[in-house]
Motif scaffolding. Structure first.
Motif, PDB file in Angstrom:
ATOM      1  N   GLN A 344      -0.171  36.969 -48.946  1.00 61.82           N
ATOM      2  CA  GLN A 344      -0.045  37.907 -47.833  1.00 61.82           C
ATOM      3  C   GLN A 344      -0.133  39.365 -48.287  1.00 61.82           C
ATOM      4  N   GLU A 345       0.519  39.709 -49.376  1.00 62.46           N
ATOM      5  CA  GLU A 345       0.517  41.108 -49.809  1.00 62.46           C
ATOM      6  C   GLU A 345      -0.809  41.521 -50.438  1.00 62.46           C
ATOM      7  N   GLU A 346      -1.540  40.559 -50.953  1.00 61.91           N
ATOM      8  CA  GLU A 346      -2.860  40.877 -51.507  1.00 61.91           C
ATOM      9  C   GLU A 346      -3.962  40.759 -50.455  1.00 61.91           C
ATOM     10  N   GLY A 347      -3.581  40.430 -49.220  1.00 62.10           N
ATOM     11  CA  GLY A 347      -4.552  40.414 -48.130  1.00 62.10           C
ATOM     12  C   GLY A 347      -5.401  39.167 -48.056  1.00 62.10           C
ATOM     13  N   LEU A 348      -5.017  38.110 -48.752  1.00 60.76           N
ATOM     14  CA  LEU A 348      -5.785  36.873 -48.693  1.00 60.76           C
ATOM     15  C   LEU A 348      -5.515  36.119 -47.393  1.00 60.76           C
ATOM     16  N   LEU A 349      -4.261  36.174 -46.932  1.00 60.93           N
ATOM     17  CA  LEU A 349      -3.858  35.526 -45.687  1.00 60.93           C
ATOM     18  C   LEU A 349      -3.039  36.508 -44.867  1.00 60.93           C
ATOM     19  N   PRO A 350      -3.022  36.354 -43.542  1.00 58.45           N
ATOM     20  CA  PRO A 350      -2.275  37.297 -42.702  1.00 58.45           C
ATOM     21  C   PRO A 350      -0.773  37.064 -42.784  1.00 58.45           C
ATOM     22  N   ARG A 351      -0.031  38.136 -42.516  1.00 60.07           N
ATOM     23  CA  ARG A 351       1.418  38.020 -42.423  1.00 60.07           C
ATOM     24  C   ARG A 351       1.790  37.308 -41.121  1.00 60.07           C
ATOM     25  N   LEU A 352       3.024  36.852 -41.082  1.00 61.16           N
ATOM     26  CA  LEU A 352       3.529  36.204 -39.877  1.00 61.16           C
ATOM     27  C   LEU A 352       4.194  37.228 -38.966  1.00 61.16           C
ATOM     28  N   GLU A 356       5.477  41.532 -40.695  1.00 63.97           N
ATOM     29  CA  GLU A 356       4.428  42.484 -41.021  1.00 63.97           C
ATOM     30  C   GLU A 356       5.020  43.841 -41.357  1.00 63.97           C
ATOM     31  N   GLU A 357       4.329  44.583 -42.201  1.00 66.12           N
ATOM     32  CA  GLU A 357       4.721  45.924 -42.584  1.00 66.12           C
ATOM     33  C   GLU A 357       3.503  46.840 -42.436  1.00 66.12           C
ATOM     34  N   PRO A 358       3.532  47.864 -41.593  1.00 55.98           N
ATOM     35  CA  PRO A 358       4.570  48.169 -40.622  1.00 55.98           C
ATOM     36  C   PRO A 358       4.511  47.225 -39.425  1.00 55.98           C
ATOM     37  N   ALA A 359       5.454  47.388 -38.487  1.00 58.70           N
ATOM     38  CA  ALA A 359       5.504  46.508 -37.332  1.00 58.70           C
ATOM     39  C   ALA A 359       4.237  46.647 -36.493  1.00 58.70           C
ATOM     40  N   VAL A 360       3.777  45.519 -35.977  1.00 58.62           N
ATOM     41  CA  VAL A 360       2.555  45.487 -35.175  1.00 58.62           C
ATOM     42  C   VAL A 360       2.911  45.000 -33.773  1.00 58.62           C
ATOM     43  N   THR A 361       2.442  45.724 -32.766  1.00 60.32           N
ATOM     44  CA  THR A 361       2.640  45.287 -31.389  1.00 60.32           C
ATOM     45  C   THR A 361       1.441  44.458 -30.978  1.00 60.32           C
ATOM     46  N   VAL A 362       1.697  43.226 -30.556  1.00 60.80           N
ATOM     47  CA  VAL A 362       0.615  42.334 -30.171  1.00 60.80           C
ATOM     48  C   VAL A 362       0.204  42.646 -28.740  1.00 60.80           C
ATOM     49  N   MET A 392       3.641  25.416 -46.309  1.00 59.69           N
ATOM     50  CA  MET A 392       2.710  26.442 -45.838  1.00 59.69           C
ATOM     51  C   MET A 392       2.059  26.046 -44.517  1.00 59.69           C
ATOM     52  N   LYS A 393       1.772  24.764 -44.360  1.00 55.96           N
ATOM     53  CA  LYS A 393       1.208  24.308 -43.092  1.00 55.96           C
ATOM     54  C   LYS A 393       2.199  24.547 -41.956  1.00 55.96           C
ATOM     55  N   GLY A 394       3.457  24.186 -42.185  1.00 50.94           N
ATOM     56  CA  GLY A 394       4.478  24.415 -41.166  1.00 50.94           C
ATOM     57  C   GLY A 394       4.658  25.889 -40.853  1.00 50.94           C
ATOM     58  N   MET A 395       4.576  26.714 -41.882  1.00 46.57           N
ATOM     59  CA  MET A 395       4.758  28.155 -41.706  1.00 46.57           C
ATOM     60  C   MET A 395       3.709  28.724 -40.745  1.00 46.57           C
ATOM     61  N   TYR A 396       2.447  28.320 -40.912  1.00 44.71           N
ATOM     62  CA  TYR A 396       1.387  28.875 -40.074  1.00 44.71           C
ATOM     63  C   TYR A 396       1.202  28.114 -38.761  1.00 44.71           C
ATOM     64  N   ASN A 403      -1.758  39.396 -36.799  1.00 41.33           N
ATOM     65  CA  ASN A 403      -3.031  39.898 -36.273  1.00 41.33           C
ATOM     66  C   ASN A 403      -3.735  38.905 -35.358  1.00 41.33           C
ATOM     67  N   GLY A 404      -3.054  37.808 -35.029  1.00 37.13           N
ATOM     68  CA  GLY A 404      -3.643  36.823 -34.141  1.00 37.13           C
ATOM     69  C   GLY A 404      -4.617  35.874 -34.806  1.00 37.13           C
ATOM     70  N   GLU A 405      -4.770  35.996 -36.114  1.00 39.22           N
ATOM     71  CA  GLU A 405      -5.715  35.145 -36.825  1.00 39.22           C
ATOM     72  C   GLU A 405      -5.219  33.695 -36.879  1.00 39.22           C
ATOM     73  N   VAL A 406      -6.145  32.776 -36.808  1.00 38.29           N
ATOM     74  CA  VAL A 406      -5.831  31.353 -36.919  1.00 38.29           C
ATOM     75  C   VAL A 406      -5.937  30.940 -38.382  1.00 38.29           C
ATOM     76  N   VAL A 407      -4.891  30.300 -38.895  1.00 42.04           N
ATOM     77  CA  VAL A 407      -4.872  29.832 -40.281  1.00 42.04           C
ATOM     78  C   VAL A 407      -4.615  28.327 -40.276  1.00 42.04           C
ATOM     79  N   VAL A 408      -5.529  27.577 -40.859  1.00 45.19           N
ATOM     80  CA  VAL A 408      -5.394  26.127 -40.940  1.00 45.19           C
ATOM     81  C   VAL A 408      -5.259  25.747 -42.411  1.00 45.19           C
ATOM     82  N   VAL A 409      -4.179  25.022 -42.739  1.00 43.30           N
ATOM     83  CA  VAL A 409      -3.869  24.657 -44.120  1.00 43.30           C
ATOM     84  C   VAL A 409      -4.056  23.152 -44.296  1.00 43.30           C
ATOM     85  N   ASN A 410      -4.777  22.766 -45.343  1.00 45.24           N
ATOM     86  CA  ASN A 410      -4.974  21.348 -45.634  1.00 45.24           C
ATOM     87  C   ASN A 410      -4.879  21.088 -47.131  1.00 45.24           C
ATOM     88  N   GLN A 411      -4.617  19.836 -47.471  1.00 45.81           N
ATOM     89  CA  GLN A 411      -4.571  19.402 -48.863  1.00 45.81           C
ATOM     90  C   GLN A 411      -5.322  18.077 -48.980  1.00 45.81           C
TER      91      GLN A 411
END
Length: 525
Positions: A344-352, A356-362, A392-396, A403-411
């Protein structure tokens, strides 16, 4: 008004991958960090800049010419010198490989117990690799480079399913050592171990520096290069110039290692000019060797392409996360936090939402991005354990992204234990390494050869999760580090140069100590 069009082409099991093509309104930003959906590159260099040669039977190995269609990153361009060197080496393999008169003659010479009396027509390198799949791949690539530098035919140990995991890399011949080969048992106590012969004076480098030479016919029939975990300083003389000249007198060499010894070859002065011409980009050595040598067999390629179509093809951004944990290690909330903070901090995946830092209004606009065509990420996690994937799957799933992005986690699989020698386990391991190499961004675990192979095939510098010696994850706020190079690390590298006792990580500018293994060596640009 321009009407956006969406065309979906679905390939068969051995055909082209799912390809998404969309014509959109002008002004859409395109750039290296824009993972726009869908991906629109429609040309593919199936020969990887000349690394591969046309003419193989495509039905016998689907992956060889299809793999480029599955990669967004076309990879680094090989030097023209490397391409020409590969063509010459392929001719050598055909002229001297198993089934030829030259090979039969060389084997008879080996059985006699004596080295060839004069310069033989063909010289050979037998590669014996072991341990996990990542180790074996790195060892085979290292042996191939040494064979390339010394004009030797490479023959690899066929055990550990080498012939069932990888297609033949050389046209019209085999790189598999025939089972009829007369010698199989090699280890520390082998009388022909090179380090042992040097230690006891059986072989002396003063013979090539003005001393009394030992006639080639008086030398043993072969030399065994022992670069295992229990090697001695005498074994590591392999990386010295004088010893390389001595080794060139042997028709047969056998090397046993589980390591990526390539950085050590860059320390050998007699190899340096050739290596400079072969690899102007020092950090792309395994990238080129890996893409040339290692093509999944059809069964493994089926595992890869089926997973790809179901879980990766549709995503704007593909993120690979390799979690290397041992079976005896308990699930670690701390390590899970390290993974999530890193991505999240390196920008690979979005924050929940709420983090988020700073706060984001959806807003309504942001909420609309979850509609079809919204930015989406597919995450493939590889690990022996399922716990990290489940968290991680449960988290997303349970939380919206900021940012409203859809994240799908699989193994793809979770075997719980590493099953050495079990064919189905090896198939899955190779498929998962390859799937990681098809991602756009990659997170690996430090010291892992599994991750090294994936990053090299991908041509990506990964973000590396580092652990301390006690198993903890180090400083809390250093969640991960971007690797200095996409090259693997040589874990058990020589500590000093051959004569002046200089730190081996300070001899040449492009060989440095690794961050994940501080005593190891790594190629950098």
């Amino acid at each position: 008004m321009t009407v956006p069009t969406l065309v979906i082409l679905l390939g068969g099991s051995t055909g082209t991958p799912v390809v998404w093509v969309r014509t959109a309104m002008a002004g859409l930003r395109q750039g290296p960090d824009d993972f726009s959906f869908p991906y629109t590159r429609t040309t593919h260099d199936r020969l990887h800049g000349g690394l591969l040669v046309a003419g193989f039977d495509q039905e016998s190995c689907h992956s060889r010419y299809q793999s480029a269609m599955y990669r967004r990153n076309p990879g680094r361009q090989p030097s023209s010198y490397l391409v020409s060197k590969l063509r010459r080496h392929e001719a050598l393999q055909r002229r001297c490989g198993p089934g030829t008169a030259a090979y039969s003659s060389a084997v008879e010479q080996l059985k006699s117990g004596k080295n060839a009396a004069s310069s033989p027509e063909c010289r050979y390198l037998v590669s014996i690799s072991y341990r996990g799949l990542g180790n074996r791949i790195l060892a085979a690539a290292s042996a191939f480079l040494y064979a390339l530098l010394t004009d030797r035919v490479l023959l690899v140990d066929p055990s550990n399913e080498m012939g069932e995991l990888f297609c033949e890399p050389f046209p019209d011949t085999t790189w598999l050592l025939p089972w009829s080969f007369p010698l199989w048992n090699f280890g520390f106590d082998t009388p022909e171990r090179y380090g042992r012969m040097r230690e006891h004076g059986v072989l002396r480098t003063d013979a090539i520096n003005g001393g009394s030479p030992l006639a080639a016919a008086e030398m043993p029939a072969f030399a065994y290069i022992h670069l295992d975990y229990n090697h001695t300083d005498y074994d590591q003389l392999f990386f010295c110039d004088d010893d390389q000249r001595l080794l060139s007198s042997f028709q047969w060499l056998v090397v046993r290692t589980d390591s990526y010894i390539v950085p050590g070859l860059f320390l050998v002065k007699s190899f340096q000019e050739e290596l400079d011409m072969l690899f102007p980009e020092r950090e792309a050595v395994f990238h080129h060797l890996g893409r040339y040598l290692f093509h999944p067999t059809n069964h493994v390629w089926g595992l890869i392409t089926r997973y790809y179509r179901a879980n990766l093809a549709w995503a704007r951004r593909r993120v690979g996360i390799q979690v290397r944990v041992f079976p005896w290690e308990p699930e670690s909330p701390e390590f899970l936090e390290r993974i999530t903070k890193c991505t999240q901090e390196e920008g690979l995946l979005p924050r929940l939402m709420g983090t988020e830092e700073p706060a984001v209004t959806v807003t309504a606009t942001a909420a609309a991005t979850t509609a079809p065509g919204a930015k989406s990420s597919a995450v493939v996690i590889t690990s022996l354990k399922a716990w990290y994937y489940e968290q991680m799957k449960g988290m997303y799933w349970e939380n919206a992204t900021a940012n409203g992005e859809v994240v799908v986690v699989n193994q793809p699989s979770h075997e719980e234990y590493q099953h050495y020698g079990v064919k189905s386990h090896e198939y899955k391991a190779w498929a998962e390494i390859y799937l990681l190499s098809l991602t756009d961004m990659l997170v690996t675990t430090g010291k892992s050869t599994f991750g090294y192979v994936a990053q090299g095939l991908a041509g990506l510098r990964p973000w590396v999760l580092l652990k301390q010696a006690n198993g903890t994850s180090g400083h809390r706020h250093s969640w991960c580090r971007r690797d200095m190079s996409l090259e693997p690390c040589f874990h058990i590298a020589p500590s000093y140069d051959c004569k002046r006792r200089h730190d081996s990580g300070e001899i040449v500018p492009h060989v440095r100590h690794c961050e994940d293994v501080p005593t190891g060596l790594k190629l950098v640009d």
